[in-house]
Write an enzyme that holds these catalytic residues in place. Structure first.
Site, PDB file in Angstrom:
ATOM      1  N   ARG A 163       0.598  16.798  12.534  1.00 53.82           N
ATOM      2  CA  ARG A 163       1.918  17.841  12.517  1.00 53.82           C
ATOM      3  C   ARG A 163       2.120  19.899  12.183  1.00 53.82           C
ATOM      4  NH1 ARG A 163       3.350  13.067  10.128  1.00 53.82           N
ATOM      5  NH2 ARG A 163       3.355  14.129   8.111  1.00 53.82           N
ATOM      6  N   LYS A 210      -3.457  -1.546   9.832  1.00 52.63           N
ATOM      7  CA  LYS A 210      -4.325  -2.182   8.172  1.00 52.63           C
ATOM      8  C   LYS A 210      -4.552  -3.825   8.000  1.00 52.63           C
ATOM      9  CE  LYS A 210      -4.416   1.975   6.416  1.00 52.63           C
ATOM     10  NZ  LYS A 210      -3.916   2.528   5.777  1.00 52.63           N
ATOM     11  N   GLN A 251      -3.760   2.373  14.687  1.00 53.48           N
ATOM     12  CA  GLN A 251      -2.842   3.036  13.910  1.00 53.48           C
ATOM     13  C   GLN A 251      -2.238   4.069  14.765  1.00 53.48           C
ATOM     14  OE1 GLN A 251      -3.476   3.727   9.940  1.00 53.48           O
ATOM     15  NE2 GLN A 251      -1.618   4.808   9.279  1.00 53.48           N
ATOM     16  N   HIS A 295      -3.963  14.223   0.346  1.00 50.25           N
ATOM     17  CA  HIS A 295      -3.882  13.634   0.646  1.00 50.25           C
ATOM     18  C   HIS A 295      -2.750  13.504   2.485  1.00 50.25           C
ATOM     19  CE1 HIS A 295      -4.959  10.511   3.900  1.00 50.25           C
ATOM     20  NE2 HIS A 295      -4.070   9.534   3.302  1.00 50.25           N
ATOM     21  N   ASP A 349      -9.286   0.067   1.323  1.00 53.59           N
ATOM     22  CA  ASP A 349      -7.895  -0.158   2.228  1.00 53.59           C
ATOM     23  C   ASP A 349      -8.858   0.517   3.751  1.00 53.59           C
ATOM     24  OD1 ASP A 349      -5.799  -1.689   3.404  1.00 53.59           O
ATOM     25  OD2 ASP A 349      -4.485  -0.136   3.207  1.00 53.59           O
ATOM     26  N   GLU A 400     -10.245  13.111   6.603  1.00 47.37           N
ATOM     27  CA  GLU A 400     -10.449  13.646   6.505  1.00 47.37           C
ATOM     28  C   GLU A 400     -11.886  14.511   6.465  1.00 47.37           C
ATOM     29  OE1 GLU A 400      -7.657  13.465   2.462  1.00 47.37           O
ATOM     30  OE2 GLU A 400      -7.949  11.491   2.566  1.00 47.37           O
ATOM     31  N   ASP A 438       0.968  -1.189  -0.213  1.00 44.65           N
ATOM     32  CA  ASP A 438       0.088  -0.246  -0.105  1.00 44.65           C
ATOM     33  C   ASP A 438       1.030   1.303   0.477  1.00 44.65           C
ATOM     34  OD1 ASP A 438      -2.357   1.390  -0.342  1.00 44.65           O
ATOM     35  OD2 ASP A 438      -2.295   1.301   2.088  1.00 44.65           O
ATOM     36  N   THR A 447      -4.012   6.629  -0.757  1.00 47.88           N
ATOM     37  CA  THR A 447      -6.063   7.371  -0.562  1.00 47.88           C
ATOM     38  C   THR A 447      -5.762   8.229  -1.764  1.00 47.88           C
ATOM     39  OG1 THR A 447      -6.281   6.890   2.091  1.00 47.88           O
ATOM     40  CG2 THR A 447      -7.074   8.758   1.377  1.00 47.88           C
ATOM     41  N   GLU A 488     -10.546   3.709   3.389  1.00 42.05           N
ATOM     42  CA  GLU A 488      -9.609   4.668   2.194  1.00 42.05           C
ATOM     43  C   GLU A 488      -9.880   4.687   1.002  1.00 42.05           C
ATOM     44  OE1 GLU A 488      -5.756   3.638   3.586  1.00 42.05           O
ATOM     45  OE2 GLU A 488      -5.439   5.183   5.245  1.00 42.05           O
ATOM     46  N   GLU A 497      -9.083   4.274  -2.691  1.00 46.99           N
ATOM     47  CA  GLU A 497      -7.900   3.895  -3.229  1.00 46.99           C
ATOM     48  C   GLU A 497      -7.844   3.411  -5.224  1.00 46.99           C
ATOM     49  OE1 GLU A 497      -4.679   2.424  -1.069  1.00 46.99           O
ATOM     50  OE2 GLU A 497      -5.357   3.040   1.018  1.00 46.99           O
ATOM     51  N   THR A 504      -8.479  -5.402   3.167  1.00 47.81           N
ATOM     52  CA  THR A 504      -8.816  -5.109   2.496  1.00 47.81           C
ATOM     53  C   THR A 504      -9.579  -5.279   1.542  1.00 47.81           C
ATOM     54  OG1 THR A 504      -6.553  -3.781   3.388  1.00 47.81           O
ATOM     55  CG2 THR A 504      -7.317  -3.616   1.340  1.00 47.81           C
ATOM     56  N   TYR A 557       2.080   3.151  15.079  1.00 53.02           N
ATOM     57  CA  TYR A 557       2.939   3.285  13.563  1.00 53.02           C
ATOM     58  C   TYR A 557       4.244   4.088  13.719  1.00 53.02           C
ATOM     59  CZ  TYR A 557       2.251   8.548  12.979  1.00 53.02           C
ATOM     60  OH  TYR A 557       2.705   9.775  13.373  1.00 53.02           O
ATOM     61  N   ARG A 563      -7.941   3.893  13.024  1.00 52.38           N
ATOM     62  CA  ARG A 563      -6.834   5.366  12.939  1.00 52.38           C
ATOM     63  C   ARG A 563      -6.172   5.378  14.029  1.00 52.38           C
ATOM     64  NH1 ARG A 563      -5.582   6.304   7.339  1.00 52.38           N
ATOM     65  NH2 ARG A 563      -7.328   7.305   6.567  1.00 52.38           N
ATOM     66  N   TYR A 601       1.151   5.499  -0.627  1.00 53.45           N
ATOM     67  CA  TYR A 601       0.775   7.612   0.690  1.00 53.45           C
ATOM     68  C   TYR A 601       1.325   8.026  -0.594  1.00 53.45           C
ATOM     69  CZ  TYR A 601       0.709   9.807   3.744  1.00 53.45           C
ATOM     70  OH  TYR A 601       0.066  11.250   5.311  1.00 53.45           O
TER      71      TYR A 601
END
Length: 422
Positions: free
Chosen positions: A147, A258, A245, A138, A238, A369, A131, A355, A204, A206, A262, A249, A242, A133
């Protein structure tokens, strides 16, 4: 013989102009009907064309037993020349002005199966699942949430497709119900983690590239080689926990958040059918390193939408409308990067795009989002609102390319959330 992508082609089987499956598409899948074992077919309008019946009747030139298999891997392994020859032959057999199948009542009765009588299965055996990113919108949205805007993209993001190896064992076909996952949770302010059902379950949006040719360990791939290896594409949801994760992560990335499911669509739309819809992707600044540079337009203009239906709703509400063309890193670049270390690729590998979010608010491809990490609840019908998915929710994704008087579509990928096991 007319090219299989010719917009003027018509099938002797009636196909509505808004059907996902006109003669210009002919996606491959695995189906069963009338008590017979799963085998390979193609979708045409509201029907499935049984390729095993055509193979037995001597109408298709493939290795013996190819289309009696319950997965596409054997057919894909025969290579691009066989793919092209078979697609051209199927297009010929289905043309409105070609009588070979049209006028053979006995063969037609065996080989043309109403879609409503068919059960659809996993279309191929997933050898490995990676998978990525690769949507800048996104990644920017998610980075800004956690962040801040000034540090939204990590320093490596603009230099290579970021990805992780997922679980092939939990890739499931559309219609498979998804059990809410359990895992370690540590909400903000909690001193220690706890174990329990995810409270922030997400989707997600995809696309998935289906690899149809293997590459050797230790090698690298050119752009042309990578293009030739991609047999086709499927829709991918997918699913993502959250909260699991977020706690797990750092430092090695997604794992249990994850690994639980899927979902993919049952029809594989070939790269050949998507050829008229190739387009340039976003400008890449700074330019990629030489091994990732592209000479051809490797993105596709594929319209995508997501519908969410709560258990109390009679019909789904559209919550997202995006497009595959927005992807910053193309599937070809993802494949070139994947193999660049010397990683061997196998027939049946699945590369999730990551995503797919667009530049507008209505194009966000995840609830993370859409609800901005739960701070802006999504209003649905009859007073229903969502920040993340609840038990009983059904999520449906659709995708299509719009041609001149026809569309090349993917059908749908649907999944309904079941409560976690106690």
């Amino acid at each position: 013989m007319p090219h299989p992508n010719d917009p003027a082609l018509r099938s002797f089987i009636p196909v509505d102009s808004e059907s996902d499956f006109p003669i210009q598409n002919l996606p491959y899948g695995v189906f069963s009907a009338h008590g017979l074992a799963p085998r390979i077919g193609v979708a045409i309008g509201d029907y499935v064309l049984d390729l095993w019946e055509l193979e037995q009747d001597g109408r298709l030139q493939v290795e013996p037993g190819t289309f009696s298999a319950p997965a596409l891997n054997g057919f894909m392994s025969q290579g691009p020349q066989v793919w092209a020859r078979t697609r051209a032959r199927l297009s010929e057999l289905l043309r409105h002005d070609h009588g070979e199948l049209r006028d053979s009542e006995e063969l037609r009765k065996r080989a043309v199966v109403p879609m409503r009588e068919a059960k659809l299965h996993m279309p191929f055996h997933v050898a490995g699942f990676t998978d990525f990113y690769s949507s800048k919108e996104h990644a920017t949205n998610v980075g800004a949430m956690f962040r801040g805007k000034d540090n939204a993209l990590q320093p490596n993001w603009l230099h290579m497709p970021i990805g992780y190896n997922g679980r092939a064992s939990t890739v499931v076909v559309s219609g498979t119900r998804v059990r809410r996952p359990r895992g370690q949770l540590k909400p903000p302010g909690a001193e220690n983690p706890s174990f329990g059902p995810s409270k922030r379950l997400d989707f997600e949006l995809e696309m998935g590239a289906v690899i149809g040719q293997a590459s050797p360990i230790g090698g690298m791939l050119t752009e042309a080689q990578a293009q030739a290896m991609i047999f086709g594409f499927v829709l991918v949801n997918d699913w993502s926990a959250r909260d699991i994760q977020q706690w797990e992560y750092v430092p090695l990335g997604p794992f249990q958040g994850k690994a639980f499911a899927t979902s993919i669509s049952p029809w594989v739309v070939t790269s050949a059918a998507l050829e008229p819809f190739r387009c340039e992707g976003p400008a890449q600044t700074p330019p990629p390193l030489s091994y990732l540079q592209q000479a051809a337009p490797n993105n596709y203009d594929i319209e995508l939408e997501v519908g969410l239906r709560a258990a109390s709703m009679n019909k789904p509400a559209r919550i997202c409308r995006s497009n595959f063309k927005y992807m910053y890193w193309s599937s070809v670049q993802q494949l070139m990067h994947h193999a660049s270390s010397g990683c061997a690729m196998n027939v049946g590998d699945l590369l999730g795009s990551g995503t797919i979010s667009g530049p507008e608010k209505g194009q966000r491809g995840s609830l993370l989002e859409i609800s901005w990490n739960g701070t802006e609840p999504l209003a649905l019908a009859d007073g229903v609102a969502r920040t993340f998915l609840e038990d009983g929710d059904s999520l449906t994704m659709r995708g299509w390319c719009q041609g001149d008087g026809y569309r090349v579509g993917f059908g749908e990928v649907e999944g309904t959330i079941l409560p976690a096991e106690s």
